[in-house]
Scaffold this active site. Structure first.
Site, PDB file in Angstrom:
ATOM      1  N   ARG A 173     -11.490  14.978   7.303  1.00  0.00           N
ATOM      2  CA  ARG A 173     -12.412  15.371   6.313  1.00  0.00           C
ATOM      3  C   ARG A 173     -13.915  15.591   6.662  1.00  0.00           C
ATOM      4  O   ARG A 173     -14.399  15.013   7.542  1.00  0.00           O
ATOM      5  CB  ARG A 173     -12.559  14.012   5.203  1.00  0.00           C
ATOM      6  CG  ARG A 173     -11.260  13.744   4.588  1.00  0.00           C
ATOM      7  CD  ARG A 173     -11.577  12.842   3.277  1.00  0.00           C
ATOM      8  NE  ARG A 173     -10.256  11.943   3.160  1.00  0.00           N
ATOM      9  CZ  ARG A 173     -10.055  10.724   3.333  1.00  0.00           C
ATOM     10  NH1 ARG A 173     -11.163   9.817   3.360  1.00  0.00           N
ATOM     11  NH2 ARG A 173      -9.060  10.263   3.068  1.00  0.00           N
ATOM     12  N   ARG A 209      -2.317  -1.896  -3.911  1.00  0.00           N
ATOM     13  CA  ARG A 209      -3.615  -1.391  -3.701  1.00  0.00           C
ATOM     14  C   ARG A 209      -3.482   0.017  -4.429  1.00  0.00           C
ATOM     15  O   ARG A 209      -2.676   0.694  -4.374  1.00  0.00           O
ATOM     16  CB  ARG A 209      -3.730  -0.708  -2.156  1.00  0.00           C
ATOM     17  CG  ARG A 209      -4.716   0.101  -1.838  1.00  0.00           C
ATOM     18  CD  ARG A 209      -4.873   0.644  -0.677  1.00  0.00           C
ATOM     19  NE  ARG A 209      -5.988   1.312  -0.406  1.00  0.00           N
ATOM     20  CZ  ARG A 209      -6.181   2.480   0.425  1.00  0.00           C
ATOM     21  NH1 ARG A 209      -5.322   2.676   1.174  1.00  0.00           N
ATOM     22  NH2 ARG A 209      -7.331   3.070   0.385  1.00  0.00           N
ATOM     23  N   GLU A 232      -7.370  -5.427   5.354  1.00  0.00           N
ATOM     24  CA  GLU A 232      -7.304  -5.107   4.048  1.00  0.00           C
ATOM     25  C   GLU A 232      -6.289  -5.799   3.332  1.00  0.00           C
ATOM     26  O   GLU A 232      -6.647  -6.324   2.187  1.00  0.00           O
ATOM     27  CB  GLU A 232      -7.126  -3.365   3.843  1.00  0.00           C
ATOM     28  CG  GLU A 232      -8.541  -2.868   3.984  1.00  0.00           C
ATOM     29  CD  GLU A 232      -8.473  -1.364   4.523  1.00  0.00           C
ATOM     30  OE1 GLU A 232      -7.758  -1.070   5.427  1.00  0.00           O
ATOM     31  OE2 GLU A 232      -8.564  -0.538   3.534  1.00  0.00           O
ATOM     32  N   HIS A 277     -12.636   2.347   0.241  1.00  0.00           N
ATOM     33  CA  HIS A 277     -12.703   1.421   1.089  1.00  0.00           C
ATOM     34  C   HIS A 277     -13.225   0.143   0.907  1.00  0.00           C
ATOM     35  O   HIS A 277     -13.715  -0.768   1.577  1.00  0.00           O
ATOM     36  CB  HIS A 277     -13.502   1.719   2.602  1.00  0.00           C
ATOM     37  CG  HIS A 277     -12.880   2.886   3.669  1.00  0.00           C
ATOM     38  ND1 HIS A 277     -13.607   3.543   4.420  1.00  0.00           N
ATOM     39  CD2 HIS A 277     -11.698   3.193   3.538  1.00  0.00           C
ATOM     40  CE1 HIS A 277     -12.777   4.485   4.920  1.00  0.00           C
ATOM     41  NE2 HIS A 277     -11.440   4.083   4.605  1.00  0.00           N
ATOM     42  N   ASN A 295       0.732  -1.253  -0.021  1.00  0.00           N
ATOM     43  CA  ASN A 295      -0.137  -0.136  -0.059  1.00  0.00           C
ATOM     44  C   ASN A 295       0.912   1.467   0.045  1.00  0.00           C
ATOM     45  O   ASN A 295       1.324   1.668   0.967  1.00  0.00           O
ATOM     46  CB  ASN A 295      -1.065  -0.268   1.436  1.00  0.00           C
ATOM     47  CG  ASN A 295      -1.851   1.262   1.409  1.00  0.00           C
ATOM     48  OD1 ASN A 295      -1.708   2.017   0.526  1.00  0.00           O
ATOM     49  ND2 ASN A 295      -2.644   1.037   2.298  1.00  0.00           N
TER      50      ASN A 295
END
Ligand code: ADP
Length: 401
Positions: free
Chosen positions: A244, A96, A384, A185, A17
């Site tokens: 955010r 990823r 993940e 996600h 990632n």
């Protein structure tokens, strides 16, 4: 079939990632799904980079200067070598990639065409796709004999119906500029789906999955498919997050530009990096916010707002799924670790017959609902990287690569 697949039943797969200043590597034995090594490299390009390595559950932290991603990848190869993993032992490297647009709905072997598409999508993910591409390039030069596979954050949400992914703006913006909801996600929501399918012994369950970490998103899953999700054209839309703002009236951006003379770049930074929990309280760490919260202060209000947005979304997704919901599932740093936040959300859903078992919640059991609850409530730690390794492994197996 790839020679390494023939030579050995157990394959070594690296997941990568690659972000702008950090890279997370993991090494798995597949198909036994054993994590052999993980390494989180942060602050690349700063005075001191930190490297948190875990081997056989033993953690170690080192600090050295890493000027670039190239240095970080070299260090990864050295770490693997020190642990007797040779270059040719690696059969797959799984990357990823944040934005796959509407081109990719599954794991994809990376070739020139795929690289070109990821490059073409940079305007849709200017912060993420370039670092993902950099990671692909560096890993390809380090592991030229391995199969390189991309897993996209957006793929799992490619099953959304058009009435859920379109925005009510001119058709041209969709047809020419590809402005639509993509959702993110995806790998985490898909991992939760696969774990819940096993736990519930149900192939295609109906779920509301809540990934609540620094990034926050909810997904409505019907018969094993994502049918709606809160993040949109970018990860900015939806629920309140660490930094955010989530969904706000779009006119606020126009107001800020016009009346405060802010540039678009400044507004972009404000909404993505200086809003959410951080904008409200100056910290994005939910643990600090909970500790400082007292009725009437801003920390308390931030928690109320954060949970309120999630409560509203669960209500909306119960309606969206329009069938019995098998479970509501909490995951992500906050979802997995904060009984306090879970209870704050769930206590407001009591009137729908959703009943939390306080003791099980505090103990973070897999199921935290009372037996009498109309909908099961679960806590599942996300993984993940393991999901990336599973998707890549299954792709090569199913396609006889
Ligand atoms: P990311 O989205 O960056 O992967 P994580 O999923 O690791 O982030 O979530 C980070 C968030 O989880 C932070 O806000 C952190 O404060 C929060 N968190 C971690 N442990 C706890 C805890 N025990 N209680 C409340 N919040 C927690």
């Amino acid at each position: 079939m790839h020679p390494l697949l023939i030579n050995s039943l157990i394959m070594k797969i690296i997941t990568i990632n690659s972000g702008s200043s950090s890279i997370k590597f993991k090494l798995f034995d597949m198909p036994i799904q054993k994590e052999l090594l993980s390494s989180l490299v942060e602050k690349i390009g700063e005075d001191f980079s930190t490297i948190l390595t875990t081997i056989n559950n033993q953690k170690s932290i080192t600090k050295i200067k890493l000027n670039s991603h190239k240095d970080a990848f070299k260090l990864m190869a050295i770490t693997l070598k020190e642990n007797n993993i040779k270059q040719d032992d690696i059969s797959q490297v799984v990357h990823r990639v944040v934005h796959g647009g509407d081109f990719f709905n599954s794991a994809t072997i990376i070739d020139k065409k795929v690289i070109d598409k990821i490059t073409e999508l940079i305007p849709l993910a200017p912060l993420h796709n370039p670092s993902n591409l950099l990671g692909i390039k560096k890993a390809q030069s380090l592991y030229p004999n391995a199969i390189h596979i991309a897993i996209f954050d957006t793929s799992f949400h490619q099953t959304l119906p058009n009435y859920a992914y379109r925005y009510a703006i001119s058709n041209n913006f969709y047809e020419k500029d590809r402005i639509r909801r993509y959702g993110f996600h995806g790998t985490s929501h898909q991992y939760i789906l696969s774990e819940m399918s096993k736990i519930l012994k149900k192939n295609k369950p109906n779920l509301i999955t809540l990934h609540i970490g620094n990034g926050v998103s909810a997904t409505a899953i019907k018969k094993g498919k994502s049918i709606d999700t809160t993040m949109g054209f970018t990860p900015l839309e939806g629920l309140i997050m660490g930094t955010r703002c989530g969904s706000i009236d779009p006119s606020i951006t126009i107001f800020l530009a016009k009346s405060k003379n802010l540039t678009l770049d400044e507004i972009d930074k404000i909404l993505n990096k200086e809003s959410g929990l951080k904008g409200l309280t100056d910290t994005q760490d939910m643990r600090d916010i909970i500790n400082l919260s007292k009725k009437g202060n801003i920390y308390h209000l931030a928690i109320e707002m954060f949970c309120y947005a999630i409560i509203k979304q669960i209500g909306a997704y119960i309606a969206t799924i329009n069938a019995k919901v098998d479970a509501i599932v909490f995951t992500g740093g906050i979802g997995e670790n904060s009984p306090f936040i879970r209870e704050k959300i769930l206590e407001k859903l009591n009137h729908l017959g959703i009943k939390i078992d306080r003791k099980r919640n505090i103990e973070s059991k897999t199921f935290i609902n009372k037996k009498s609850s109309k909908i099961k409530i679960a806590v599942i730690p996300t993984n993940e990287e393991l999901q990336m390794a599973r998707l890549a492994f299954n792709y090569t197996k199913d396609n006889n690569v």
